[in-house]
Motif scaffolding. Structure first.
Motif, PDB file in Angstrom:
ATOM      1  N   VAL A 119      -3.605   8.278  -2.294  1.00 30.59           N
ATOM      2  CA  VAL A 119      -4.778   8.736  -1.469  1.00 30.59           C
ATOM      3  C   VAL A 119      -4.411   9.892  -0.565  1.00 30.59           C
ATOM      4  O   VAL A 119      -5.392  10.876  -0.579  1.00 30.59           O
ATOM      5  CB  VAL A 119      -5.274   7.479  -0.528  1.00 30.59           C
ATOM      6  CG1 VAL A 119      -6.266   7.778   0.126  1.00 30.59           C
ATOM      7  CG2 VAL A 119      -5.491   6.483  -1.449  1.00 30.59           C
ATOM      8  N   SER A 120      -3.483   9.997   0.199  1.00 32.33           N
ATOM      9  CA  SER A 120      -3.076  11.239   1.049  1.00 32.33           C
ATOM     10  C   SER A 120      -2.670  12.509   0.199  1.00 32.33           C
ATOM     11  O   SER A 120      -3.297  13.419   0.771  1.00 32.33           O
ATOM     12  CB  SER A 120      -1.647  10.763   1.842  1.00 32.33           C
ATOM     13  OG  SER A 120      -0.394  10.583   0.877  1.00 32.33           O
ATOM     14  N   GLY A 121      -2.485  12.459  -0.859  1.00 37.20           N
ATOM     15  CA  GLY A 121      -2.423  13.647  -1.786  1.00 37.20           C
ATOM     16  C   GLY A 121      -3.617  14.213  -1.935  1.00 37.20           C
ATOM     17  O   GLY A 121      -4.004  15.323  -2.365  1.00 37.20           O
ATOM     18  N   GLN A 122      -4.745  13.219  -2.153  1.00 35.96           N
ATOM     19  CA  GLN A 122      -5.878  13.763  -2.469  1.00 35.96           C
ATOM     20  C   GLN A 122      -6.696  14.308  -1.217  1.00 35.96           C
ATOM     21  O   GLN A 122      -8.127  14.948  -1.626  1.00 35.96           O
ATOM     22  CB  GLN A 122      -6.994  12.617  -3.086  1.00 35.96           C
ATOM     23  CG  GLN A 122      -6.243  12.224  -4.370  1.00 35.96           C
ATOM     24  CD  GLN A 122      -7.090  10.944  -5.212  1.00 35.96           C
ATOM     25  OE1 GLN A 122      -7.314   9.917  -4.387  1.00 35.96           O
ATOM     26  NE2 GLN A 122      -7.547  11.355  -6.261  1.00 35.96           N
TER      27      GLN A 122
ATOM     28  N   ARG B 179       0.774  -1.145   0.042  1.00 35.94           N
ATOM     29  CA  ARG B 179       0.092  -0.177  -0.175  1.00 35.94           C
ATOM     30  C   ARG B 179       0.861   1.250   0.156  1.00 35.94           C
ATOM     31  O   ARG B 179       0.195   2.387  -0.073  1.00 35.94           O
ATOM     32  CB  ARG B 179      -0.952  -0.124   1.216  1.00 35.94           C
ATOM     33  CG  ARG B 179      -2.137  -0.872   1.302  1.00 35.94           C
ATOM     34  CD  ARG B 179      -2.909  -0.633   2.432  1.00 35.94           C
ATOM     35  NE  ARG B 179      -3.903  -1.734   2.370  1.00 35.94           N
ATOM     36  CZ  ARG B 179      -5.329  -1.599   1.636  1.00 35.94           C
ATOM     37  NH1 ARG B 179      -5.385  -0.463   0.939  1.00 35.94           N
ATOM     38  NH2 ARG B 179      -5.930  -2.572   1.821  1.00 35.94           N
ATOM     39  N   GLU B 180       1.967   1.112   0.136  1.00 36.07           N
ATOM     40  CA  GLU B 180       2.932   2.333   0.284  1.00 36.07           C
ATOM     41  C   GLU B 180       2.779   3.407  -0.775  1.00 36.07           C
ATOM     42  O   GLU B 180       2.516   4.563  -0.393  1.00 36.07           O
ATOM     43  CB  GLU B 180       4.508   1.751   0.314  1.00 36.07           C
ATOM     44  CG  GLU B 180       5.496   3.195   0.668  1.00 36.07           C
ATOM     45  CD  GLU B 180       6.998   2.840   0.581  1.00 36.07           C
ATOM     46  OE1 GLU B 180       7.749   3.360   0.893  1.00 36.07           O
ATOM     47  OE2 GLU B 180       7.145   1.456   0.312  1.00 36.07           O
ATOM     48  N   ARG B 181       2.951   3.045  -1.975  1.00 34.80           N
ATOM     49  CA  ARG B 181       2.613   4.114  -3.083  1.00 34.80           C
ATOM     50  C   ARG B 181       1.302   4.354  -3.306  1.00 34.80           C
ATOM     51  O   ARG B 181       0.689   5.539  -3.684  1.00 34.80           O
ATOM     52  CB  ARG B 181       3.297   3.605  -4.357  1.00 34.80           C
ATOM     53  CG  ARG B 181       4.751   3.426  -4.041  1.00 34.80           C
ATOM     54  CD  ARG B 181       5.726   2.694  -5.456  1.00 34.80           C
ATOM     55  NE  ARG B 181       7.025   2.457  -5.117  1.00 34.80           N
ATOM     56  CZ  ARG B 181       7.939   1.946  -6.016  1.00 34.80           C
ATOM     57  NH1 ARG B 181       7.237   1.207  -6.959  1.00 34.80           N
ATOM     58  NH2 ARG B 181       9.064   1.997  -5.679  1.00 34.80           N
TER      59      ARG B 181
ATOM     60  N   PHE C 281      -5.349  -4.706  -3.264  1.00 35.74           N
ATOM     61  CA  PHE C 281      -6.742  -4.740  -4.184  1.00 35.74           C
ATOM     62  C   PHE C 281      -7.786  -6.036  -3.613  1.00 35.74           C
ATOM     63  O   PHE C 281      -9.032  -5.746  -3.251  1.00 35.74           O
ATOM     64  CB  PHE C 281      -6.356  -5.018  -5.418  1.00 35.74           C
ATOM     65  CG  PHE C 281      -7.573  -4.673  -6.641  1.00 35.74           C
ATOM     66  CD1 PHE C 281      -8.052  -3.552  -6.518  1.00 35.74           C
ATOM     67  CD2 PHE C 281      -7.927  -5.938  -7.200  1.00 35.74           C
ATOM     68  CE1 PHE C 281      -9.154  -3.508  -7.756  1.00 35.74           C
ATOM     69  CE2 PHE C 281      -9.100  -5.741  -8.176  1.00 35.74           C
ATOM     70  CZ  PHE C 281      -9.693  -4.449  -8.299  1.00 35.74           C
ATOM     71  N   HIS C 282      -7.257  -7.142  -3.439  1.00 42.78           N
ATOM     72  CA  HIS C 282      -8.282  -8.025  -2.673  1.00 42.78           C
ATOM     73  C   HIS C 282      -8.709  -7.606  -1.634  1.00 42.78           C
ATOM     74  O   HIS C 282     -10.066  -8.053  -1.125  1.00 42.78           O
ATOM     75  CB  HIS C 282      -7.557  -9.459  -2.774  1.00 42.78           C
ATOM     76  CG  HIS C 282      -8.455 -10.481  -2.218  1.00 42.78           C
ATOM     77  ND1 HIS C 282      -7.901 -11.182  -1.064  1.00 42.78           N
ATOM     78  CD2 HIS C 282      -9.605 -11.328  -2.622  1.00 42.78           C
ATOM     79  CE1 HIS C 282      -8.754 -12.013  -0.674  1.00 42.78           C
ATOM     80  NE2 HIS C 282      -9.818 -12.003  -1.923  1.00 42.78           N
ATOM     81  N   ASP C 283      -7.948  -7.097  -0.552  1.00 44.31           N
ATOM     82  CA  ASP C 283      -8.252  -6.857   0.938  1.00 44.31           C
ATOM     83  C   ASP C 283      -9.411  -5.757   0.887  1.00 44.31           C
ATOM     84  O   ASP C 283     -10.313  -6.014   1.584  1.00 44.31           O
ATOM     85  CB  ASP C 283      -7.191  -6.247   1.543  1.00 44.31           C
ATOM     86  CG  ASP C 283      -6.025  -7.186   2.041  1.00 44.31           C
ATOM     87  OD1 ASP C 283      -6.519  -8.595   1.661  1.00 44.31           O
ATOM     88  OD2 ASP C 283      -4.850  -6.935   2.524  1.00 44.31           O
ATOM     89  N   ASP C 284      -9.253  -4.788  -0.298  1.00 37.10           N
ATOM     90  CA  ASP C 284     -10.312  -3.481  -0.346  1.00 37.10           C
ATOM     91  C   ASP C 284     -11.546  -4.341  -0.953  1.00 37.10           C
ATOM     92  O   ASP C 284     -12.919  -3.716  -0.431  1.00 37.10           O
ATOM     93  CB  ASP C 284      -9.782  -2.849  -1.097  1.00 37.10           C
ATOM     94  CG  ASP C 284      -8.938  -1.600  -0.446  1.00 37.10           C
ATOM     95  OD1 ASP C 284      -8.523  -1.930   0.587  1.00 37.10           O
ATOM     96  OD2 ASP C 284      -8.121  -0.583  -1.187  1.00 37.10           O
ATOM     97  N   GLN C 285     -11.306  -5.311  -1.748  1.00 34.30           N
ATOM     98  CA  GLN C 285     -12.652  -5.782  -2.364  1.00 34.30           C
ATOM     99  C   GLN C 285     -13.387  -6.684  -1.164  1.00 34.30           C
ATOM    100  O   GLN C 285     -14.685  -6.659  -1.019  1.00 34.30           O
ATOM    101  CB  GLN C 285     -12.347  -7.054  -3.249  1.00 34.30           C
ATOM    102  CG  GLN C 285     -12.056  -6.271  -4.683  1.00 34.30           C
ATOM    103  CD  GLN C 285     -11.912  -7.567  -5.995  1.00 34.30           C
ATOM    104  OE1 GLN C 285     -12.592  -8.583  -5.592  1.00 34.30           O
ATOM    105  NE2 GLN C 285     -11.248  -7.319  -6.872  1.00 34.30           N
ATOM    106  N   ARG C 286     -12.834  -7.393  -0.397  1.00 35.48           N
ATOM    107  CA  ARG C 286     -13.517  -7.858   0.709  1.00 35.48           C
ATOM    108  C   ARG C 286     -14.072  -6.893   1.744  1.00 35.48           C
ATOM    109  O   ARG C 286     -15.154  -7.163   2.481  1.00 35.48           O
ATOM    110  CB  ARG C 286     -12.220  -8.806   1.602  1.00 35.48           C
ATOM    111  CG  ARG C 286     -11.939  -9.981   0.823  1.00 35.48           C
ATOM    112  CD  ARG C 286     -12.626 -11.104   1.052  1.00 35.48           C
ATOM    113  NE  ARG C 286     -13.053 -11.415   2.572  1.00 35.48           N
ATOM    114  CZ  ARG C 286     -12.146 -11.682   3.410  1.00 35.48           C
ATOM    115  NH1 ARG C 286     -11.068 -12.227   3.032  1.00 35.48           N
ATOM    116  NH2 ARG C 286     -12.622 -11.751   4.738  1.00 35.48           N
ATOM    117  N   MET C 287     -13.471  -5.863   1.972  1.00 38.38           N
ATOM    118  CA  MET C 287     -13.923  -4.671   2.888  1.00 38.38           C
ATOM    119  C   MET C 287     -15.020  -4.139   2.122  1.00 38.38           C
ATOM    120  O   MET C 287     -16.027  -3.976   2.886  1.00 38.38           O
ATOM    121  CB  MET C 287     -12.554  -3.688   2.956  1.00 38.38           C
ATOM    122  CG  MET C 287     -13.372  -2.409   4.079  1.00 38.38           C
ATOM    123  SD  MET C 287     -14.290  -1.278   3.123  1.00 38.38           S
ATOM    124  CE  MET C 287     -12.978  -0.617   1.824  1.00 38.38           C
ATOM    125  N   VAL C 288     -15.278  -3.882   1.081  1.00 35.84           N
ATOM    126  CA  VAL C 288     -16.430  -3.359   0.300  1.00 35.84           C
ATOM    127  C   VAL C 288     -17.458  -4.271   0.211  1.00 35.84           C
ATOM    128  O   VAL C 288     -18.631  -3.918   0.440  1.00 35.84           O
ATOM    129  CB  VAL C 288     -16.127  -2.972  -1.205  1.00 35.84           C
ATOM    130  CG1 VAL C 288     -17.277  -2.159  -1.909  1.00 35.84           C
ATOM    131  CG2 VAL C 288     -15.056  -1.697  -1.008  1.00 35.84           C
TER     132      VAL C 288
END
Length: 627
Positions: A249-252, A242-244, A274-281
């Motif tokens: 995200v932080s810049g937005q 997630r580093e980059r 990406f997979h973790d975020d899919q699970r979260m959503v």
């Protein structure tokens, strides 16, 4: 109405409960029509798109409520579709008529607005199988954001990115060609001249207001100092850290009307953000009554089961272009050929990943399938550990490994025998150099998971495991939750000071479990079969999930054990669970130690034994002193 789909997954049943007659007549836009067609069964769709459609309908109903601050602007939805009808396909030079599912994507991204009129969804996932035209769709979104939404604004940055330079150039090439064509059209020619639009090799710039689309590969990672209004990252499913992404995200954060769109198919490695975020959503959509992830959109076209690999009639779930009647036969033929050739060459997982958009474990020696790992999750509130009998497993860390403590709680779910597993890990960082480096090395956000109660970052000043801290945590956890410790199994090599302290200060039945196949094969197989059969439950704990994903099967003449492919792939939790199952698997058997009254008495502390004696003599237990 509280609707919870985390267990039932019955979207159809929940939809039938809704009274939406007025809504049907009020919202006739193409995006809402697609959602209704999905829920009415007119369009074949997988579970995740049914969820997204249901979310849209429920949110239309919520408009105007105090706890819901978003509105669906049908004029904005119509506007993006009108714009899309003018955007040329780079292959033909002519606009391509969008299918309903593509219109649904654009209207969701643009139609939903917040109270200030900005886009509701500041982050979005768009995932569909390979070859479905998602790059063309994202080029339309970028062109719209750049030409229409930036009007009157200056010094706005826009991002087009992908995993490497080659992939980035592909998406940027779509955007560049589309903008060149639009700049020559009757509608936008005057605008292009007014802002002095210049389409260059690696950027597009409006020289007047200085609004710039930048093509930056994730490989280069040069996102610093930019505050992107719209950022689109293609093939993000291959990115392991997630580093980059966090830089984008932080810049937005302070940018009005911001949006970060992530597009990709599934990849072989599910240990990615990406997979973790899919699970979260997914969970956010299933927990309909909550307002979690209200600004995070998830649109995921995928198959529901690996069994559908051999059911071509279900493939529109992940390949919605199959809905084109004039192209269906050719597409089905190509997909079938790909499936059959992959099956013959032993690479069927590639077809399932890319052409059916399914996450899975591709390794032939994987301990578990990803689907079996994921189906075991239950909400935290569904299982209360307090006062339960528990079997504990302990795996002490060596070098950079974590120290893991596993808790197995046997319970009955109606007539079914089940086991709930919970873990807590202690995280050393000495070898990595810092906890930040340890997180990057393991691909796990330990500091976030510590706040959720799934781990403790070691208190040792040099980043080593603190044995006193481990011992104190175990004792306090058992006492705070009033657990009845039936068994405590630990690695025979892990006779640490913490174990010595437990031997001296508790009456728990401790047993050193030898880490050899003859001892571990039965509990290892039991853990595997319990997950496959659905008799094991757990909370949504990323440390445990990654350990289960990382575990590989090692087989010899005696049986099986688990191991890992490389040092940074943690499986300490799995080792601890297996140590606990050394006895927990026998819990419901007549010969189990828990069913032997003499053994139950042996597990009591001295105070508990004395309390029993006082009760037998008719003396109230409040007369029992701590001494």
């Amino acid at each position: 109405m509280k609707i919870d789909l985390t267990v039932s997954h019955d979207v159809n049943g929940a939809f039938e409960q809704l009274n939406i007659a007025e809504l049907r007549s009020k919202y006739t836009d193409n995006g809402t029509k697609y959602a209704l067609d999905v829920l009415d069964g007119k369009v074949q769709a997988g579970y995740l798109i049914k969820l997204a459609s249901f979310r849209h309908i429920r949110d239309l109903q919520r408009q105007g409520q105090d706890d819901f601050r978003f509105v669906y602007d049908t004029k904005k939805a119509e506007q993006i579709l009108k714009f899309a009808s003018m955007c040329p396909n780079v292959d033909t030079g002519e606009p391509t008529e969008l299918m309903p599912w593509q219109e649904f994507i654009l209207t969701q991204l643009i139609g939903w607005r917040d109270q200030q009129g900005g886009k509701r969804f500041s982050r979005a996932i768009v995932s569909v199988a390979r070859g479905q035209g998602k790059t063309y769709l994202m080029a339309i979104l970028m062109a719209y954001s750049y030409l229409i939404e930036s009007l009157g604004l200056e010094n706005q940055d826009f991002l087009v990115s992908s995993i490497n330079f080659k992939q980035t150039k592909k998406l940027f090439g779509y955007v560049r060609t589309m903008l060149n064509s639009l700049a020559e059209s009757d509608v936008f020619k005057a605008l292009a001249e007014k802002v002095d639009l210049a389409v260059q090799n690696d950027q597009v710039i409006m020289k007047g207001p200085n609004n710039v689309i930048r093509a930056i590969s994730h490989e280069s990672g040069q996102y610093d100092s930019y505050h992107f209004t719209t950022a689109i990252v293609d093939e993000i499913g291959e990115i392991t850290s997630r580093e980059r992404i966090s830089k984008i995200v932080s810049g937005q954060v302070k940018v009005k009307n911001r949006q970060f769109v992530q597009i990709s198919t599934a990849y072989p490695n599910p240990n990615v953000p990406f997979h973790d975020d899919q699970r979260m959503v997914q969970q956010a959509m299933e927990q309909d009554w909550k307002r979690d992830a209200d600004t995070y959109l998830g649109l995921i076209w995928s198959q529901d089961s690996l069994e559908e690999t051999f059911k071509p009639d279900t493939w529109p779930k992940s390949n919605p272009l199959l809905g084109l009647s004039d192209q269906r036969q050719n597409l089905i033929s190509g997909l079938t050929d790909k499936r059959d050739s992959d099956a013959l060459s032993g690479t069927i997982s590639d077809f399932q990943n890319k052409n059916l958009n399914m996450w899975l474990q591709e390794s032939t020696n994987a301990f578990l399938k990803l689907s079996d790992i994921e189906k075991s999750i239950i909400p935290d509130e569904q299982f209360d550990i307090d006062g339960k009998q528990v079997y504990i497993g302990f795996d002490y860390s060596m070098f950079s490994d974590n120290t893991a403590i596993a808790f197995v709680f046997p319970y009955m779910d109606g007539e079914q025998k089940k086991w709930h597993i919970f873990q807590h890990s202690f995280i050393p960082w000495e070898k990595a150099g810092s906890i930040e480096a340890k997180e990057k090395q393991d691909g796990i956000e330990y500091r976030h998971l510590e706040a959720l109660g799934y781990c403790t970052i070691t208190s040792h000043p040099q980043g080593l495991i603190n044995d006193d801290q481990v011992y104190q945590w175990i004792r306090e956890f058992v006492e705070d939750h009033q657990l009845d410790v039936v068994f405590f199994g630990y690695d025979a090599w892990g006779a640490t000071p913490a174990i010595k302290q437990l031997e001296n200060n508790s009456s728990w039945p401790l047993l050193a479990v030898r880490q050899r196949t003859s001892e571990l094969k039965d509990p290892t197989k039991f853990l595997q079969s319990s997950l496959v059969e659905g008799s094991l439950t757990r909370f949504d704990d990323k440390i445990m999930e990654k350990a289960l994903i990382n575990a590989r099967v090692v087989e010899d003449k005696i049986g099986i054990q688990v191991d890992k492919a490389k040092a940074t792939l943690k499986i300490d939790v799995v080792d601890a669970i297996i140590d606990a199952f050394y006895q927990a698997m026998y819990h419901f058997e007549s010969y189990s130690t828990v069913n032997d009254p003499d053994k139950a008495y042996d597990r009591l502390s001295d105070n508990e034994k004395n309390a029993q004696l006082l009760e037998q003599w008719g003396i109230p237990k409040e007369y029992l002193t701590d001494d």
